[in-house]
Write an enzyme that holds these catalytic residues in place. Sequence first.
Site, short mmCIF file in Angstrom:
data_model
loop_
_atom_site.label_atom_id
_atom_site.label_comp_id
_atom_site.label_asym_id
_atom_site.label_seq_id
_atom_site.Cartn_x
_atom_site.Cartn_y
_atom_site.Cartn_z
N LYS A 22 119.59 21.67 143.10
CA LYS A 22 120.32 22.86 142.62
C LYS A 22 119.72 24.15 143.17
O LYS A 22 120.44 25.01 143.66
CB LYS A 22 120.27 22.89 141.09
CG LYS A 22 120.77 24.17 140.48
CD LYS A 22 120.80 24.11 138.97
CE LYS A 22 119.59 24.73 138.31
NZ LYS A 22 119.47 26.19 138.50
N ASN A 23 118.39 24.26 143.09
CA ASN A 23 117.77 25.54 143.46
C ASN A 23 117.73 25.76 144.97
O ASN A 23 117.31 26.82 145.43
CB ASN A 23 116.36 25.64 142.86
CG ASN A 23 116.42 25.73 141.34
OD1 ASN A 23 117.44 26.16 140.78
ND2 ASN A 23 115.37 25.31 140.67
N CYS A 117 118.86 35.68 129.99
CA CYS A 117 119.43 34.39 129.67
C CYS A 117 118.52 33.80 128.59
O CYS A 117 117.61 34.48 128.11
CB CYS A 117 119.50 33.48 130.90
SG CYS A 117 117.89 32.91 131.45
N ARG A 122 115.77 38.46 133.00
CA ARG A 122 115.77 38.04 134.41
C ARG A 122 115.74 39.31 135.25
O ARG A 122 116.76 39.93 135.52
CB ARG A 122 117.00 37.17 134.72
CG ARG A 122 117.16 35.94 133.85
CD ARG A 122 115.97 35.00 133.86
NE ARG A 122 115.78 34.26 135.08
CZ ARG A 122 116.13 32.98 135.27
NH1 ARG A 122 116.69 32.29 134.31
NH2 ARG A 122 115.91 32.38 136.41
N ASP A 305 110.12 24.56 135.31
CA ASP A 305 111.31 23.77 134.96
C ASP A 305 110.98 22.38 134.44
O ASP A 305 111.83 21.69 133.89
CB ASP A 305 112.23 23.63 136.19
CG ASP A 305 113.05 24.88 136.44
OD1 ASP A 305 113.10 25.75 135.55
OD2 ASP A 305 113.64 24.99 137.53
N ARG A 397 124.96 22.06 133.91
CA ARG A 397 124.63 23.03 134.97
C ARG A 397 123.67 22.44 135.99
O ARG A 397 123.64 22.89 137.14
CB ARG A 397 123.97 24.28 134.37
CG ARG A 397 124.92 25.18 133.62
CD ARG A 397 124.22 26.43 133.16
NE ARG A 397 123.55 27.08 134.29
CZ ARG A 397 122.70 28.08 134.20
NH1 ARG A 397 122.39 28.57 133.02
NH2 ARG A 397 122.15 28.61 135.28
C1 UD1 Z 1 112.23 30.67 138.64
C2 UD1 Z 1 111.05 29.79 138.95
C3 UD1 Z 1 111.57 28.63 139.72
C4 UD1 Z 1 112.61 27.93 138.86
C5 UD1 Z 1 113.72 28.87 138.43
C6 UD1 Z 1 114.60 28.21 137.38
C7 UD1 Z 1 108.76 30.27 139.59
C8 UD1 Z 1 107.84 31.21 140.30
N1 UD1 Z 1 110.05 30.55 139.67
O1 UD1 Z 1 112.81 31.12 139.84
O2 UD1 Z 1 110.53 27.75 140.03
O3 UD1 Z 1 113.16 26.84 139.52
O4 UD1 Z 1 113.16 30.00 137.85
O5 UD1 Z 1 115.61 29.02 136.97
O6 UD1 Z 1 108.32 29.33 138.98
N2 UD1 Z 1 110.26 38.60 138.30
C9 UD1 Z 1 110.10 39.96 138.23
N3 UD1 Z 1 110.90 40.74 139.04
C10 UD1 Z 1 111.81 40.21 139.91
C11 UD1 Z 1 111.95 38.80 139.97
C12 UD1 Z 1 111.14 38.03 139.15
O7 UD1 Z 1 109.31 40.47 137.47
O8 UD1 Z 1 112.48 40.97 140.63
C13 UD1 Z 1 109.43 37.73 137.43
C14 UD1 Z 1 110.26 36.87 136.50
O9 UD1 Z 1 110.55 37.51 135.29
C15 UD1 Z 1 109.37 35.65 136.33
C16 UD1 Z 1 108.65 35.53 137.67
O10 UD1 Z 1 108.73 36.82 138.27
O11 UD1 Z 1 108.42 35.87 135.33
C17 UD1 Z 1 109.22 34.50 138.61
O12 UD1 Z 1 110.61 34.75 138.77
P1 UD1 Z 1 111.45 34.16 139.97
O13 UD1 Z 1 110.63 33.19 140.71
O14 UD1 Z 1 112.07 35.26 140.73
O15 UD1 Z 1 112.60 33.45 139.18
P2 UD1 Z 1 113.64 32.47 139.79
O16 UD1 Z 1 113.95 32.79 141.20
O17 UD1 Z 1 114.72 32.39 138.80
#
Ligand code: UD1
Length: 417
Positions: A22-23, A117, A122, A305, A397
């Site tokens: 998925k990711n 979410c 996010r 995850d 999902r």
């Molecule tokens: C994240 C997970 C990913 C998982 C996915 C599931 C990590 C590092 N990332 O990816 O492994 O598969 O969720 O939905 O494990 N953040 C900020 N500012 C930003 C973007 C992120 O502060 O602009 C913070 C987020 O709040 C979080 C961390 O950074 O605490 C990691 O976020 P990110 O890796 O971007 O999230 P996803 O891409 O959703």
Amino acid sequence: MPRLIIEGGHPLRGETEALGAKNAVLPIMAAAILCSGDVLLERVPDISDVRVMAGILTELGVEVEFLGGGRLRLNADRLANTRAPYELVRRMNASFDVAGPLLARFGECEVALPGGCNLGQRRVNLHLDAFRALGAEVHREHGMVKAQATRLRGTSIYFPKVSVGATKNATMAASLAEGETVLENAACEPEIVDLARFLQACGARVEGAGTPRIRVEGVRELRGASHAVTSDRIVTGTILCMTALSGGEVTVRNSPPEHLEAVLGELRKAGQEVRVQGNDVTLSARRPVRSLEVTTAPFPGFPTDLHPPLVALLVLGDGVSMLHETIFDGRFMYVGELVRLGANIRVSDHTAVINGVRFLAGAPVEASDIRAGGALIAAALAAEGETSIGGLEFIDRGYENVHTRLASLGARIRRVE
Ligand code: UD1
């Protein structure tokens, strides 16, 4: 609303094939926006997040055709619109993956802020900082992010925090920028490597994906290509946890073990027998389940995850386990549901303290997010009697036809609509 009904106490046994991740598939679908001509994807999982991304792309004017057998054709040649509205984006955080490609290819994008979410806030500040560094003008207005640039310019970007989403968006945007971009402290997840492979197949010059330093030499245009999506390590890890809880033995085929090292290591420490042969991973359940202390971290650390499915296993541990969550504040919503099944867990700050119990007993429970769903199914397989699980809109999902797949491995599971 549909529910899964599971009668616990039947060990999972047999072999199952890993599915596409998925990711990985979601950003790769978004990256089709960067390309002229057809993009052909294989191993596309049949999950609702893929259909949501397909809906967003269709709204933008991308041709989207499901060809059957996990194959998908995308063509952005007649893209008509660079605006991704809230009604579509709010359904899935990964919708924001379209921002970088729209900005890079069409010089503008207007994408709704993902907001929050069930996992918590996010944020996208790191994505926006990367777009600004690449020369875009970016502002937020009425819940939308608007970005513009005639042509992005290569630059050096240091991420103060590892972010999978920001690394993907910056890599995609930089691939059509003028000149070289260097990303430092980039996320190293296998899904980023898969995205980079897809971009390379389309003609992008990307090096270093899978390390904290990614170098992208921008090109004028990208052409569509064929790509088979990498395996879903999270689904594989979830099946291994389910197998351990059920007391069975399952081989997941085609799941590169190097994507799962931290997970296989913790499962072994928990006393489970894990064998690897090529890309096939086998888990044989063992008792007692040993207690553990685990901290989630970006790859190659233990993935956030897989935190809920691992906790489901540690519920049966022979002592006190601890799970420290470092990525998402809201990840613990499933804990109360595991407690309904008989678990003894306390959450304090970002840590779950799990006192092992001898058995679980079936009850009605609700999944609050995708991986919470994986954890509840895993626990239900071990619980005495019947468990009924709601919140399938989350489970659907991320897990393709989970009930038929588990039934083929011997679970007593059915879906009632
Ligand atoms: C994240 C997970 C990913 C998982 C996915 C599931 C990590 C590092 N990332 O990816 O492994 O598969 O969720 O939905 O494990 N953040 C900020 N500012 C930003 C973007 C992120 O502060 O602009 C913070 C987020 O709040 C979080 C961390 O950074 O605490 C990691 O976020 P990110 O890796 O971007 O999230 P996803 O891409 O959703």
